[in-house]
Design a protein around this motif. Sequence first.
Motif, PDB file in Angstrom:
ATOM      1  N   HIS A 222       0.820  -1.215   0.000  1.00 15.37           N
ATOM      2  CA  HIS A 222       0.000   0.000   0.000  1.00 15.37           C
ATOM      3  C   HIS A 222       0.855   1.267   0.000  1.00 15.37           C
ATOM      4  CE1 HIS A 222      -3.636   2.333   0.580  1.00 15.37           C
ATOM      5  NE2 HIS A 222      -3.075   2.944   1.605  1.00 15.37           N
ATOM      6  N   LEU A 223       2.002   1.212   0.666  1.00 13.72           N
ATOM      7  CA  LEU A 223       2.880   2.379   0.775  1.00 13.72           C
ATOM      8  C   LEU A 223       4.136   2.239  -0.083  1.00 13.72           C
ATOM      9  CD1 LEU A 223       2.626   2.909   4.644  1.00 13.72           C
ATOM     10  CD2 LEU A 223       1.344   4.100   2.846  1.00 13.72           C
ATOM     11  N   GLN A 224       4.073   1.425  -1.124  1.00 12.33           N
ATOM     12  CA  GLN A 224       5.255   1.077  -1.909  1.00 12.33           C
ATOM     13  C   GLN A 224       5.952   2.270  -2.566  1.00 12.33           C
ATOM     14  OE1 GLN A 224       4.159  -1.676  -4.970  1.00 12.33           O
ATOM     15  NE2 GLN A 224       2.506  -0.382  -5.734  1.00 12.33           N
ATOM     16  N   ASP A 225       5.253   3.349  -2.812  1.00 15.96           N
ATOM     17  CA  ASP A 225       5.884   4.515  -3.420  1.00 15.96           C
ATOM     18  C   ASP A 225       6.793   5.249  -2.439  1.00 15.96           C
ATOM     19  OD1 ASP A 225       4.596   4.007  -5.811  1.00 15.96           O
ATOM     20  OD2 ASP A 225       2.933   5.375  -5.380  1.00 15.96           O
TER      21      ASP A 225
ATOM     22  N   GLY B 190      13.235   8.973   2.974  1.00 20.88           N
ATOM     23  CA  GLY B 190      14.191   9.675   2.127  1.00 20.88           C
ATOM     24  C   GLY B 190      15.491  10.028   2.809  1.00 20.88           C
ATOM     25  N   GLY B 191      15.913   9.194   3.739  1.00 15.50           N
ATOM     26  CA  GLY B 191      17.170   9.432   4.437  1.00 15.50           C
ATOM     27  C   GLY B 191      17.007  10.042   5.815  1.00 15.50           C
ATOM     28  N   GLY B 192      15.807  10.455   6.146  1.00 14.85           N
ATOM     29  CA  GLY B 192      15.560  11.054   7.456  1.00 14.85           C
ATOM     30  C   GLY B 192      15.387  12.560   7.356  1.00 14.85           C
ATOM     31  N   VAL B 193      14.998  13.168   8.464  1.00 13.95           N
ATOM     32  CA  VAL B 193      14.636  14.583   8.501  1.00 13.95           C
ATOM     33  C   VAL B 193      15.762  15.490   8.009  1.00 13.95           C
ATOM     34  CG1 VAL B 193      13.963  16.474  10.045  1.00 13.95           C
ATOM     35  CG2 VAL B 193      12.960  14.211  10.326  1.00 13.95           C
ATOM     36  N   THR B 194      16.988  15.203   8.366  1.00 15.99           N
ATOM     37  CA  THR B 194      18.088  16.104   7.995  1.00 15.99           C
ATOM     38  C   THR B 194      18.572  15.903   6.565  1.00 15.99           C
ATOM     39  OG1 THR B 194      19.737  14.566   8.875  1.00 15.99           O
ATOM     40  CG2 THR B 194      18.897  16.268  10.373  1.00 15.99           C
ATOM     41  N   ARG B 195      18.092  14.858   5.897  1.00 15.58           N
ATOM     42  CA  ARG B 195      18.547  14.574   4.533  1.00 15.58           C
ATOM     43  C   ARG B 195      17.450  14.620   3.480  1.00 15.58           C
ATOM     44  NH1 ARG B 195      22.730   9.715   5.892  1.00 15.58           N
ATOM     45  NH2 ARG B 195      24.176  11.050   7.000  1.00 15.58           N
TER      46      ARG B 195
ATOM     47  N   SER C 153       0.294   8.005   8.129  1.00 15.68           N
ATOM     48  CA  SER C 153      -0.752   7.347   8.923  1.00 15.68           C
ATOM     49  C   SER C 153      -2.103   7.521   8.231  1.00 15.68           C
ATOM     50  CB  SER C 153      -0.789   7.879  10.357  1.00 15.68           C
ATOM     51  OG  SER C 153      -1.134   9.243  10.387  1.00 15.68           O
ATOM     52  N   SER C 154      -2.354   8.701   7.695  1.00 13.38           N
ATOM     53  CA  SER C 154      -3.601   8.920   6.943  1.00 13.38           C
ATOM     54  C   SER C 154      -3.617   8.096   5.664  1.00 13.38           C
ATOM     55  CB  SER C 154      -3.767  10.397   6.606  1.00 13.38           C
ATOM     56  OG  SER C 154      -4.012  11.133   7.771  1.00 13.38           O
ATOM     57  N   ALA C 155      -2.474   8.000   5.020  1.00 12.77           N
ATOM     58  CA  ALA C 155      -2.390   7.202   3.792  1.00 12.77           C
ATOM     59  C   ALA C 155      -2.692   5.737   4.080  1.00 12.77           C
ATOM     60  CB  ALA C 155      -1.004   7.345   3.160  1.00 12.77           C
ATOM     61  N   LEU C 156      -2.182   5.216   5.191  1.00 14.03           N
ATOM     62  CA  LEU C 156      -2.454   3.821   5.538  1.00 14.03           C
ATOM     63  C   LEU C 156      -3.933   3.624   5.880  1.00 14.03           C
ATOM     64  CD1 LEU C 156      -1.519   0.950   5.951  1.00 14.03           C
ATOM     65  CD2 LEU C 156      -0.838   1.571   8.277  1.00 14.03           C
ATOM     66  N   LEU C 157      -4.537   4.583   6.556  1.00 14.60           N
ATOM     67  CA  LEU C 157      -5.955   4.457   6.903  1.00 14.60           C
ATOM     68  C   LEU C 157      -6.859   4.488   5.677  1.00 14.60           C
ATOM     69  CD1 LEU C 157      -6.156   6.630  10.130  1.00 14.60           C
ATOM     70  CD2 LEU C 157      -6.155   4.127   9.964  1.00 14.60           C
ATOM     71  N   ASP C 158      -6.319   4.872   4.530  1.00 15.82           N
ATOM     72  CA  ASP C 158      -7.073   4.871   3.280  1.00 15.82           C
ATOM     73  C   ASP C 158      -7.079   3.494   2.606  1.00 15.82           C
ATOM     74  OD1 ASP C 158      -8.683   6.491   1.629  1.00 15.82           O
ATOM     75  OD2 ASP C 158      -7.078   6.583   0.142  1.00 15.82           O
ATOM     76  N   LEU C 159      -6.425   2.514   3.233  1.00 12.57           N
ATOM     77  CA  LEU C 159      -6.360   1.151   2.707  1.00 12.57           C
ATOM     78  C   LEU C 159      -7.760   0.551   2.621  1.00 12.57           C
ATOM     79  CD1 LEU C 159      -4.365  -1.311   2.073  1.00 12.57           C
ATOM     80  CD2 LEU C 159      -4.801  -1.968   4.428  1.00 12.57           C
ATOM     81  N   ASP C 160      -8.069  -0.054   1.477  1.00 13.73           N
ATOM     82  CA  ASP C 160      -9.357  -0.719   1.293  1.00 13.73           C
ATOM     83  C   ASP C 160      -9.353  -2.086   1.947  1.00 13.73           C
ATOM     84  OD1 ASP C 160     -10.842   1.172  -0.261  1.00 13.73           O
ATOM     85  OD2 ASP C 160      -9.557   0.693  -1.965  1.00 13.73           O
TER      86      ASP C 160
END
Length: 105
Positions: free
Chosen positions: A45-48, A74-79, A91-98
């Motif tokens: 579901h979050l593969q991108d 993407g490497g973390g907050v500092t990167r 978390s919102s993206a995961l809750l959109d799972l069908d």
Amino acid sequence: MKLRKLAHSRTGDKGDTLNISVICYDSYHYEYLRQTLTAERVKTHLQDVVLGDVVRYDLPNIAAFNFVAQHALGGGVTRSLALDAHGKSLSSALLDLDLEDPKDI
């Protein structure tokens, strides 16, 4: 139906690792989600965004799950150049799972 009908979610981060908790609104739904909401399904579901492994930790005493996703920020907050370097929107993206709408829920 969407996962958000049965649970809410929170996220956290540490470097390039994302933590997503999924907490059932009602403990009655825990077993259904334990069978349905696998680490593989979350990764798909979050593969991108999630490029590494996803591990699920079951927390039956509080009717919740903890997913730990590697190489997800993407490497973390500092990167990271991402607008959401902390992964809060995931978390919102995961809750959109069908999910299949079970007859007894």
